[in-house]
Write a protein that holds these residues in place. Structure first.
Motif, mmCIF file in Angstrom:
data_model
loop_
_atom_site.group_PDB
_atom_site.id
_atom_site.type_symbol
_atom_site.label_atom_id
_atom_site.label_comp_id
_atom_site.label_asym_id
_atom_site.label_seq_id
_atom_site.Cartn_x
_atom_site.Cartn_y
_atom_site.Cartn_z
ATOM 1 N N SER A 186 50.066 40.039 30.412
ATOM 2 C CA SER A 186 48.978 40.479 31.296
ATOM 3 C C SER A 186 47.843 41.104 30.509
ATOM 4 O O SER A 186 47.235 42.073 30.966
ATOM 5 C CB SER A 186 49.442 41.498 32.328
ATOM 6 N N SER A 187 47.560 40.581 29.354
ATOM 7 C CA SER A 187 46.460 41.143 28.589
ATOM 8 C C SER A 187 45.743 40.049 27.809
ATOM 9 O O SER A 187 46.324 39.445 26.905
ATOM 10 C CB SER A 187 46.989 42.210 27.636
ATOM 11 N N SER A 188 44.470 39.805 28.170
ATOM 12 C CA SER A 188 43.746 38.773 27.414
ATOM 13 C C SER A 188 43.459 39.263 26.009
ATOM 14 O O SER A 188 43.394 38.472 25.077
ATOM 15 C CB SER A 188 42.436 38.329 28.055
ATOM 16 N N MET A 219 36.209 36.798 32.645
ATOM 17 C CA MET A 219 37.501 36.923 33.316
ATOM 18 C C MET A 219 37.408 36.308 34.693
ATOM 19 O O MET A 219 37.193 37.002 35.694
ATOM 20 C CB MET A 219 37.887 38.391 33.414
ATOM 21 N N THR A 226 40.169 37.609 37.113
ATOM 22 C CA THR A 226 39.906 38.971 37.573
ATOM 23 C C THR A 226 38.762 38.984 38.591
ATOM 24 O O THR A 226 38.829 39.675 39.606
ATOM 25 C CB THR A 226 39.562 39.869 36.367
ATOM 26 N N ALA A 260 38.452 45.683 30.991
ATOM 27 C CA ALA A 260 38.983 45.471 29.643
ATOM 28 C C ALA A 260 40.114 44.448 29.714
ATOM 29 O O ALA A 260 40.701 44.255 30.772
ATOM 30 C CB ALA A 260 39.504 46.781 29.099
ATOM 31 N N GLY A 261 40.394 43.811 28.593
ATOM 32 C CA GLY A 261 41.469 42.811 28.591
ATOM 33 C C GLY A 261 42.842 43.415 28.419
ATOM 34 O O GLY A 261 43.603 43.026 27.534
ATOM 35 N N ILE A 262 43.170 44.392 29.242
ATOM 36 C CA ILE A 262 44.479 45.041 29.150
ATOM 37 C C ILE A 262 45.154 44.997 30.516
ATOM 38 O O ILE A 262 44.476 44.762 31.514
ATOM 39 C CB ILE A 262 44.353 46.513 28.690
ATOM 40 N N PRO A 263 46.469 45.217 30.572
ATOM 41 C CA PRO A 263 47.142 45.124 31.864
ATOM 42 C C PRO A 263 46.545 46.081 32.901
ATOM 43 O O PRO A 263 46.255 47.234 32.596
ATOM 44 C CB PRO A 263 48.590 45.509 31.551
ATOM 45 N N MET A 264 46.371 45.589 34.078
ATOM 46 C CA MET A 264 45.923 46.353 35.250
ATOM 47 C C MET A 264 44.517 46.931 35.135
ATOM 48 O O MET A 264 44.139 47.810 35.911
ATOM 49 C CB MET A 264 46.924 47.453 35.601
ATOM 50 N N ALA A 265 43.721 46.418 34.207
ATOM 51 C CA ALA A 265 42.343 46.894 34.116
ATOM 52 C C ALA A 265 41.576 46.524 35.384
ATOM 53 O O ALA A 265 40.721 47.261 35.853
ATOM 54 C CB ALA A 265 41.653 46.279 32.906
ATOM 55 N N GLY A 266 41.920 45.369 35.935
ATOM 56 C CA GLY A 266 41.237 44.898 37.141
ATOM 57 C C GLY A 266 41.424 45.836 38.309
ATOM 58 O O GLY A 266 40.546 45.997 39.155
ATOM 59 N N ARG A 308 46.364 36.303 37.149
ATOM 60 C CA ARG A 308 44.928 36.282 36.876
ATOM 61 C C ARG A 308 44.638 36.298 35.379
ATOM 62 O O ARG A 308 43.678 35.675 34.913
ATOM 63 C CB ARG A 308 44.209 37.418 37.605
ATOM 64 N N THR A 309 45.493 36.970 34.607
ATOM 65 C CA THR A 309 45.261 36.979 33.158
ATOM 66 C C THR A 309 45.415 35.569 32.576
ATOM 67 O O THR A 309 44.673 35.172 31.675
ATOM 68 C CB THR A 309 46.233 37.956 32.463
ATOM 69 N N ASN A 317 42.270 33.924 33.188
ATOM 70 C CA ASN A 317 41.236 34.461 32.298
ATOM 71 C C ASN A 317 41.276 33.769 30.930
ATOM 72 O O ASN A 317 40.259 33.350 30.392
ATOM 73 C CB ASN A 317 41.446 35.968 32.066
HETATM 74 N N1 ASP Z 1 44.896 42.053 32.706
HETATM 75 C C1 ASP Z 1 43.666 41.330 32.786
HETATM 76 C C2 ASP Z 1 43.320 40.767 31.424
HETATM 77 O O1 ASP Z 1 43.687 41.300 30.432
HETATM 78 C C3 ASP Z 1 42.530 42.164 33.295
HETATM 79 C C4 ASP Z 1 42.829 42.540 34.697
HETATM 80 O O2 ASP Z 1 43.553 43.513 34.932
HETATM 81 O O3 ASP Z 1 42.372 41.830 35.607
HETATM 82 O O4 ASP Z 1 42.706 39.752 31.346
#
Ligand code: ASP
Length: 471
Positions: A330-332, A366, A369, A408-414, A446-447, A450
């Motif tokens: 879950s992290s781009s 993204m 996202t 940001a491209g990290i988990p749950m940033a969306g 969604r990741t 992305n």
């Molecule tokens: N986890 C997504 C990503 O890294 C960003 C998001 O939380 O939507 O691409």
């Protein structure tokens, strides 16, 4: 003896399946026993609280929410406030920690390479681009393309959410706090400003991607403007550094199956009552997943086929390791190293294009996202019975786009960025309620989109620059 070699992709899939099984069957359970009571005493939980707990001694609870509900009933509200977290922690079985460290190590390794990778990749990409005109043209083209695909994704979401109306009559439940919600909102306005760092080294240490990208482009561009000796030296230096980073990447990639096993087992075990949630939120999840699937399997392949004149399914196969990694982590950002690797090695995109478009894409492009942001906002509006005029829907589209760029491209940033969209639309943040519960699961989908979209961009742009690819 002949060594059996299973392709990495299959190793990852097997790890995924095992992880789901592990997460489901060895998810934490909660039981108060004499042993936990003495532990609680050691943690200075007072006697009155422990006495109250006696009534639920030796009862086993399978989910955290069920256990907490019972704690709430058994304790006074003050005792609950003070001690419930500790009690939950001490009482749970910890099979997951036997394997979750694998995931933690893997994520740390992936995160470790993000900043040096982005830096060396962009500098080497820009210096190899040649003249400044080239850079400006490619930059504009890339940004225009990224915006276009994100808007397509948002419109797809808008279509499905209006068609199915998952929010009508939905029970949103109560919210728990989301860390960083309000800060995201405040800082959003300054995001643009902060692209120019005050202190580049602070950006490096805090991992502020946009300013790292900005500085790297600037640095790369001016390398091409200095006299021959330093120019050749610096170009060689950054090209070689980038090569080293890619070698490190390939080394880390070998551990993907183990890492993914740890990460996914943990995510699955942390889901409380996923079947119950899915039945309540089924339609909403369906809309998100359908929208993402449409964008990933119809819109983007059509663009790759007709604009890029490449074979989208061969490209998808080429990207498979990066895509399952995106799904699992879950992290781009964490997937970026694999994305670059797959796009270069399997799809045959040049270093010049991939080094520039992919790091940029992992940060600003993204599609998944963007679609998600819009669907959540519309879902909440529907649940509150708010009529969405065309004007408001347009605002929703624009803010969803901005939120996806800012995430940001990290988990749950969306999830954090949703507050931006909700506030812009005048919807209450409390509406997030249940959406929270399934965010982590939808994040995986969604990741993947992305990352898939970034890789399609690399192919289309490479083709438009006259490259011959393997797909
Ligand atoms: N986890 C997504 C990503 O890294 C960003 C998001 O939380 O939507 O691409």
């Amino acid at each position: 003896m002949k060594k059996i070699k299973i392709a990495l992709f299959w190793q990852i899939l097997i790890a995924l399946v095992l992880a789901v099984l592990y997460g489901v069957f060895l998810s934490p359970t909660y039981k108060l026993t004499q042993k936990t009571f003495s532990k609680l005493e050691k943690h200075q939980v007072n006697t009155a609280t422990i006495q109250n707990l006696a009534s639920i001694e030796n009862i086993k609870y399978d989910s955290k929410s069920e256990f907490k509900d019972n704690l709430k009933k058994t304790l006074t509200s003050e005792q609950y406030e003070l001690h419930s977290e500790r009690i939950v922690q001490v009482t749970s079985t910890k099979y997951i920690s036997w394997v979750s460290w694998l995931g933690d190590l893997f994520m740390r390794a992936l995160k470790m390479i993000i900043v040096p990778l982005i830096l060396t990749s962009i500098i080497s990409g820009v210096t190899n681009m040649g003249s400044g005109e080239n850079l400006g043209r490619l930059g504009l083209k890339t940004m225009a393309y990224y915006t276009m695909t994100s808007v397509f994704a948002i419109i797809t979401g808008l279509f499905f959410v209006n068609l199915i109306k998952p929010g009508k009559g939905a029970d949103l439940g109560f919210v728990s706090e989301v860390e960083g919600l309000s800060e995201a909102n405040e800082s959003f306005g300054s995001t643009l400003l902060e692209i120019i760092p005050e202190n580049f080294f602070a950006s490096l240490t805090s991992g502020h991607m946009l300013s790292i990208i900005f500085f790297a482009i600037l640095f790369g561009f001016f390398i091409t403007k200095v006299s021959e000796k330093p120019r050749v030296m610096l170009t060689d230096f950054f090209n070689s550094s980038f090569d080293v980073m890619m070698k490190i990447t390939q080394f880390i990639i070998k551990f993907t199956p183990l890492g993914i096993f740890g990460i996914v087992a943990k995510v699955i075990s942390e889901q409380d009552d996923i079947v119950g949630l899915a039945s309540r939120l089924g339609l909403y999840m369906l809309v998100v997943i359908m929208g993402l699937a449409f964008h990933g399997l119809v819109t983007l392949p059509l663009i790759v086929k007709f604009v890029g004149k490449a074979n989208p399914f061969a490209h998808m196969r080429a990207m498979r390791n990066a895509l399952v990694t995106a799904f699992s982590t879950s992290s781009s950002g964490a997937t970026l190293s694999l994305t670059i690797d797959n796009v270069r090695k399997n799809s045959g995109v040049s270093n010049r294009i991939s080094s520039f478009t992919l790091p940029l894409g992992a940060t600003v492009n993204m599609d998944g996202t963007a679609l998600y942001e819009l669907v959540v906002a519309m879902f909440i509006a529907q649940a509150y019975g708010v009529e969405m005029s065309i004007g408001m829907q347009i605002i929703a589209v624009i803010t969803a786009l901005l939120a996806s760029i800012g995430a940001a491209g990290i988990p749950m940033a969306g999830l954090v960025m949703i507050s931006v969209v909700l506030t812009a639309m005048g919807l209450p943040l409390e509406g997030l309620g249940l959406v929270l519960a399934v965010d982590r699961i939808l994040d995986m989908f969604r990741t993947t989109i992305n990352v898939w979209s970034d890789s399609c961009a690399a192919v289309v742009i490479a083709k438009s620059e006259g490259e011959t690819l393997k797909v």
